[in-house]
Design a protein around this motif. Structure first.
Motif, PDB file in Angstrom:
ATOM      1  N   LEU A  10       0.743  -1.154  -0.006  1.00  0.00           N
ATOM      2  CA  LEU A  10      -0.205   0.075  -0.197  1.00  0.00           C
ATOM      3  C   LEU A  10       0.797   1.351  -0.250  1.00  0.00           C
ATOM      4  CD1 LEU A  10      -2.617  -1.203   2.566  1.00  0.00           C
ATOM      5  CD2 LEU A  10      -3.040  -0.709   0.238  1.00  0.00           C
ATOM      6  N   ALA A  11       1.953   1.439   0.762  1.00  0.00           N
ATOM      7  CA  ALA A  11       3.014   2.344   0.886  1.00  0.00           C
ATOM      8  C   ALA A  11       3.357   2.691  -0.689  1.00  0.00           C
ATOM      9  CB  ALA A  11       3.923   2.171   1.685  1.00  0.00           C
ATOM     10  N   GLU A  12       3.951   1.680  -1.542  1.00  0.00           N
ATOM     11  CA  GLU A  12       4.229   1.846  -2.831  1.00  0.00           C
ATOM     12  C   GLU A  12       3.090   2.321  -3.623  1.00  0.00           C
ATOM     13  OE1 GLU A  12       7.251   1.489  -4.060  1.00  0.00           O
ATOM     14  OE2 GLU A  12       7.676   1.360  -2.051  1.00  0.00           O
ATOM     15  N   LEU A  13       1.954   1.954  -3.435  1.00  0.00           N
ATOM     16  CA  LEU A  13       0.776   2.423  -4.381  1.00  0.00           C
ATOM     17  C   LEU A  13       0.467   3.983  -3.980  1.00  0.00           C
ATOM     18  CD1 LEU A  13      -1.795  -0.820  -3.685  1.00  0.00           C
ATOM     19  CD2 LEU A  13      -0.629   0.004  -5.985  1.00  0.00           C
ATOM     20  N   ALA A  14       0.586   4.189  -2.801  1.00  0.00           N
ATOM     21  CA  ALA A  14       0.357   5.606  -2.382  1.00  0.00           C
ATOM     22  C   ALA A  14       1.360   6.666  -2.954  1.00  0.00           C
ATOM     23  CB  ALA A  14       0.286   5.518  -0.812  1.00  0.00           C
ATOM     24  N   LYS A  15       2.615   6.181  -3.444  1.00  0.00           N
ATOM     25  CA  LYS A  15       3.343   6.898  -4.291  1.00  0.00           C
ATOM     26  C   LYS A  15       2.800   7.390  -5.732  1.00  0.00           C
ATOM     27  CE  LYS A  15       7.395   4.970  -1.914  1.00  0.00           C
ATOM     28  NZ  LYS A  15       8.585   4.329  -2.049  1.00  0.00           N
ATOM     29  N   VAL A  50      -4.719   7.393  -5.520  1.00  0.00           N
ATOM     30  CA  VAL A  50      -5.123   7.880  -4.277  1.00  0.00           C
ATOM     31  C   VAL A  50      -6.061   8.797  -4.614  1.00  0.00           C
ATOM     32  CG1 VAL A  50      -2.982   7.239  -3.009  1.00  0.00           C
ATOM     33  CG2 VAL A  50      -3.265   9.548  -4.142  1.00  0.00           C
ATOM     34  N   GLU A  51      -6.976   9.173  -3.468  1.00  0.00           N
ATOM     35  CA  GLU A  51      -7.866  10.458  -3.664  1.00  0.00           C
ATOM     36  C   GLU A  51      -7.296  11.298  -2.593  1.00  0.00           C
ATOM     37  OE1 GLU A  51     -12.039   9.945  -3.731  1.00  0.00           O
ATOM     38  OE2 GLU A  51     -12.097   8.153  -4.902  1.00  0.00           O
ATOM     39  N   HIS A  63      -5.218  14.973   2.406  1.00  0.00           N
ATOM     40  CA  HIS A  63      -4.520  13.725   2.986  1.00  0.00           C
ATOM     41  C   HIS A  63      -4.727  12.642   1.796  1.00  0.00           C
ATOM     42  CE1 HIS A  63      -3.061  10.934   5.744  1.00  0.00           C
ATOM     43  NE2 HIS A  63      -4.214   9.906   5.477  1.00  0.00           N
ATOM     44  N   LYS A  64      -3.677  11.936   1.642  1.00  0.00           N
ATOM     45  CA  LYS A  64      -3.626  10.633   0.697  1.00  0.00           C
ATOM     46  C   LYS A  64      -4.519   9.545   1.199  1.00  0.00           C
ATOM     47  CE  LYS A  64       0.822  11.204  -1.193  1.00  0.00           C
ATOM     48  NZ  LYS A  64       2.275  10.677  -1.292  1.00  0.00           N
ATOM     49  N   VAL A  65      -5.672   9.099   0.458  1.00  0.00           N
ATOM     50  CA  VAL A  65      -6.389   7.944   0.796  1.00  0.00           C
ATOM     51  C   VAL A  65      -6.533   6.974  -0.129  1.00  0.00           C
ATOM     52  CG1 VAL A  65      -8.797   7.339   1.459  1.00  0.00           C
ATOM     53  CG2 VAL A  65      -8.069   9.522   2.229  1.00  0.00           C
TER      54      VAL A  65
END
Length: 866
Positions: free
Chosen positions: A293-298, A303-304, A309-311
């Motif tokens: 998930l941390a990689e996806l958030a980059k 993300v929305e 804030h990133k969700v």
């Protein structure tokens, strides 16, 4: 019956252990036991928790302060309270929330522009390296106002508060990943992520749960909000979490309740919420791959951005095989990963069982996409039976778990039964139970949630105390009970009342891992660990005005605040920068001004600032709030606020009664002579310190440096005194000589402390009898007249055993035990006449007297040091 049998067995075991101790005990111990109604078991338990003066604890516990919004620190096994740490709530002693630097930290916790000055601290967590506590950082969450705070364990101060921008409440924080890369914070009561109104009828569609992964920098101890993110979850009301470790590192686990998604409605005739949220036999354990998930958030495509804030939405997590559900016992209240990361234990409040999941089974199901179905939001559900290692029946109301250093051994709290149960999560067998008082919630093991649990003790954090302590009104303290788990049977050792908030959860760490510093580099802003803009050294004190803004650069050192007089106009904005110039350990100063609601705690080297508007006319004393020296009361000054628009008519000043020139000269000579005598004492101390190589001992060296700093200020005052004498102004000269005396008193105060410390370091080691004799000497009041090494109200006792020949010991013994029989002895009569005092009978017994003689022998062995 089994519960009572276990308790009885524990008493028998403890009694047998106590027998040996009692056999070796003195008559005094037996007498104390009789007077207080203590059993042998009581004495053994007391001995297990007692720390003699100066002996420190093996473990340090950090406990949440609940609704006080603070944290408590205490030691184990002594259970002595050491400190409060201000976190989400102002804490006056430390100036937290009253000086400008701590206000900035506290105001980081504002929510939607609103000041929040209280919190409900719940779950503390210690930073980790390879799953083991490293003693560097401590974090804790606020359940009432979703926030996380970071505390620096070098000085036990709160350095950062971050507000969760999307969650509206949270219980499940804070939990470090095994290398402190992230902090897990889970929501509690589902709510919309945005800040808009949404009717409760849209609960399933617009209300959400979530898990926030706060990016943490373990080198500097700060949360990186920009690189943090939240995983959207269904509105199942998430509860507690734990991070995987070892074989399960990179995964997170968060349980939940209310998989029914019930919303209550008593006011409209619906059954209460508590009835509707417990219909299902199971709820859901959330399993998520936080590393993925941390990689996806980059990537912004994943993300929305909500409230800045990133969700990561559920569908993105599911699509990337990063989010799964496993049924768990209904209404669970905790999930705990074993030290090796292979076993995951969940207890349901409404189930008598503990369910133990096995990571290797879970991972196999995930990898093979062997799912039992999907929830309404499309999240894959793993089969519960296929995921389980097994279940163990423990008792009523199982809640929280802690691991020990014995392979497979785990301890679980039973809320309804008011018991702690020891069992094996591999064999699923119950091993022991012990009663606690009453209704235990969390447990605190010694590093019991880490990859390296220490065993030895468990602390039961009880919600009720009822009859355990003195009646202090209807609001009772809560009760932390220390339990010895080092033997086959658990043994409850001691109760500790907790009189602050509801201490929800606690974590414990070996004291040897903590390395707090005792002073700051001079001029440090302790909330940022940088040099403060207002750093002020001796000689740099000043008052600067820019329009109606006044800045005061002040210093504090025993025993004065410089400047001592500050005059401002009514309406001025006043900022005072305060620097503690002390270098000696534990020489803290405090600062406050009457009427202005400000306070600063200034540890050695620290610079803090206070800011206020001088909106009240008058004279306002300011002073040091920490009793810091013999001249503490003299450590003060005046803030004088005048109205610039008001014309003041000065009253005729009363003239000071003047002395004749002869009287002034006599006063001057007397003051100079007193200073010379005081200086002679100082020089004798300096000579002793140099001859005994004080610089080899760091503690003594620091004291000497501090003393000489005071002494170094005398030369300038002497120069001013001499100039006044030359000008014929003896009145001013006397004032400067008095200032010299003040500096000498401060020098002597610290210098004598240095000498006493050095004596203890270089003197021969006391025998047990000599140590007991010194204690008897002090407690018997001997020190009221006799000071070792000098004549005081009575003679110096150095060499007293040799003064009376071969029978010196007998003479001293007889004189101590029955002094009145020797008042006519020529030697004693001479002492009585000289000191105008008679030696009183202090009713020392024979053993105490023998011990005092051994102490006097030790004094003679080290006579050159006194």
């Amino acid at each position: 019956m089994k519960k009572h049998f276990n308790k009885f067995s524990s008493i028998i075991l403890s009694t047998s252990l106590a027998a040996t101790a009692l056999t070796a005990s003195s008559g005094e111990l037996a007498e104390v036991m009789k007077k207080r109604g203590l059993s042998e078991v009581d004495v053994v338990r007391a001995a297990k928790t007692y720390n003699p003066s100066g002996v420190k604890d093996e473990f340090v516990v950090f406990s949440s302060g609940g609704q006080a919004g603070q944290m408590l620190v205490y030691g184990v096994p002594s259970m002595r309270l050491l400190k409060y740490i201000g976190v989400f709530t102002p804490e006056p002693w430390q100036g937290y929330g009253f000086d400008e630097e701590s206000k900035k930290v506290l105001r980081q916790g504002n929510i939607r522009g609103r000041e929040i000055n209280w919190g409900d601290t719940h779950h503390p967590a210690l930073s980790e390296k390879d799953g083991k506590y490293d003693g560097k950082w401590l974090v804790i969450n606020d359940k009432a106002n979703p926030r996380v705070a970071v505390i620096d364990l070098e000085d036990f101060e709160t350095k950062q508060i971050v507000v969760n921008p999307v969650l509206k409440s949270e219980h499940g924080g804070a939990f470090f990943t095994q290398n402190s890369d992230y902090i897990i914070e889970a929501s509690q009561y589902a709510a919309p992520f945005d800040n808009n109104y949404h009717p409760i009828e849209e609960y399933k569609e617009t209300y959400r749960g979530g898990v926030t992964l706060w990016k943490f920098n373990p080198k500097i101890g700060r949360i990186d909000e920009k690189n943090s993110f939240t995983l959207e979850l269904p509105p199942y009301m998430q509860d507690l979490s734990d991070a995987g470790k070892g074989v399960s590192d990179g995964w997170g686990f968060t349980n939940s309740f209310n998989s029914e998604m019930y919303t209550g409605g008593i006011e409209v005739g619906m059954p209460p919420f508590e009835a509707g949220c417990s219909r299902n036999d199971t709820d859901f354990l959330h399993v998520y791959n936080w590393k993925k998930l941390a990689e996806l958030a980059k990537d912004k495509k994943n993300v929305e951005i909500i409230n800045g804030h990133k969700v990561i939405m559920m569908d993105v997590a599911v699509k990337n095989n990063a989010l799964f559900l496993i049924p768990e016992p209904k209404s669970p209240h905790g999930v705990d990963v074993s030290p090796d990361g292979e076993y995951i234990t969940v207890c349901g409040k409404l189930d008598t069982h503990a369910s133990v999941y096995k990571w290797s089974k879970i991972k196999k199901l995930i990898d093979s996409k062997d799912f039992a179905g999907k929830d309404p939001y499309g999240i894959p559900i793993l089969d519960m039976k296929k995921s389980l290692h097994g279940q163990a029946e423990l008792g009523l109301g199982p809640l929280h778990n802690q691991y020990s250093n014995v392979d497979g051994e785990i301890y679980t709290s039973l809320y309804v039964d008011s018991q702690i149960v020891k069992w094996n999560y591999k064999t699923l067998k119950v091993l022991d139970k012990v009663n606690v008082h009453y209704n235990v919630g969390h447990l605190c093991g010694m590093e019991g949630k880490s990859a390296d649990p220490q065993g030895k003790y468990i602390i039961s954090l009880n919600k009720l105390a009822i009859d355990r302590f003195q009646n202090v009104g209807p609001l009772h303290p809560q009760n932390h009970q220390l339990i010895d788990i080092s033997g086959k049977k658990m043994d409850l050792l001691v109760d500790m009342p907790i009189p602050l908030g509801e201490p929800h959860q606690a974590v414990a760490i070996r004291a040897e891992k903590l390395h707090g510093h005792v002073r700051y580099p001079m001029g440090t802003n302790t909330r940022t660990n940088e040099i403060h803009e207002g750093k002020t050294l001796a000689g740099q004190e000043r008052i600067e005005r820019d329009g109606n803004k006044v800045k005061v650069y002040a210093t504090l050192v025993r025993s004065h605040i410089n400047p001592e007089r500050i005059t401002v106009n009514k309406g001025d904005e006043v900022t005072m920068y305060l620097t503690n110039l002390e270098r000696a350990q534990d020489e803290t100063h405090g600062f406050t001004i009457d009427h202005y609601d400000v306070h600063a705690s200034l540890e050695p080297g620290k610079t803090a600032s206070i800011k206020f508007t001088a909106d009240i006319e008058g004279v306002f004393p300011y002073y040091c709030t920490e009793f810091c020296s013999a001249l503490h009361l003299e450590m003060m000054g005046y803030l004088m606020v005048k109205d610039p628009n008001k014309k003041y008519v000065s009253a005729q000043k009363l003239k000071m009664q003047t002395m004749s020139p002869e009287q002034l000269k006599a006063e001057y000579d007397k003051t100079v002579a007193t200073n010379a005598a005081t200086d002679a004492v100082i020089q004798s101390v300096v000579k002793f310190l140099k001859e005994n190589n004080y610089e080899k001992h760091e503690v003594v060296k620091n004291l000497v440096v501090d003393a000489m700093d005071q002494y170094g200020k005398i030369a300038e005052q002497k120069k001013l005194s001499d100039e006044a004498v030359k000008a014929g102004d003896l009145e001013k000269a006397v004032l400067f000589e008095n200032m010299i005396w003040q500096y000498m008193v401060k020098t002597a105060d610290v210098g004598i402390r240095a000498k006493d410390a050095l004596v203890r370091l270089i003197a021969t080691k006391q025998s047990a009898a000599a140590a007991a004799g010194e204690k008897a000497f002090g407690e018997g009041g001997c020190g009221g007249c006799h000071v070792i090494g000098k004549v005081s109200s009575g003679p110096d006792l150095t060499g007293v055993l040799e003064r009376h020949g071969e029978d010196g010991e007998k003479w001293v013994k007889d004189f101590i035990m029955e002094p009145e029989k020797m008042y006519d002895d020529p030697y004693v009569k001479g002492m009585i006449d000289y000191f105008n005092l008679k030696m009183p009978n202090q009713h020392m017994n024979e053993q105490e007297t023998k011990n005092i003689i051994e102490y006097l022998k030790w004094v003679d062995e080290n006579a050159n040091l006194f």
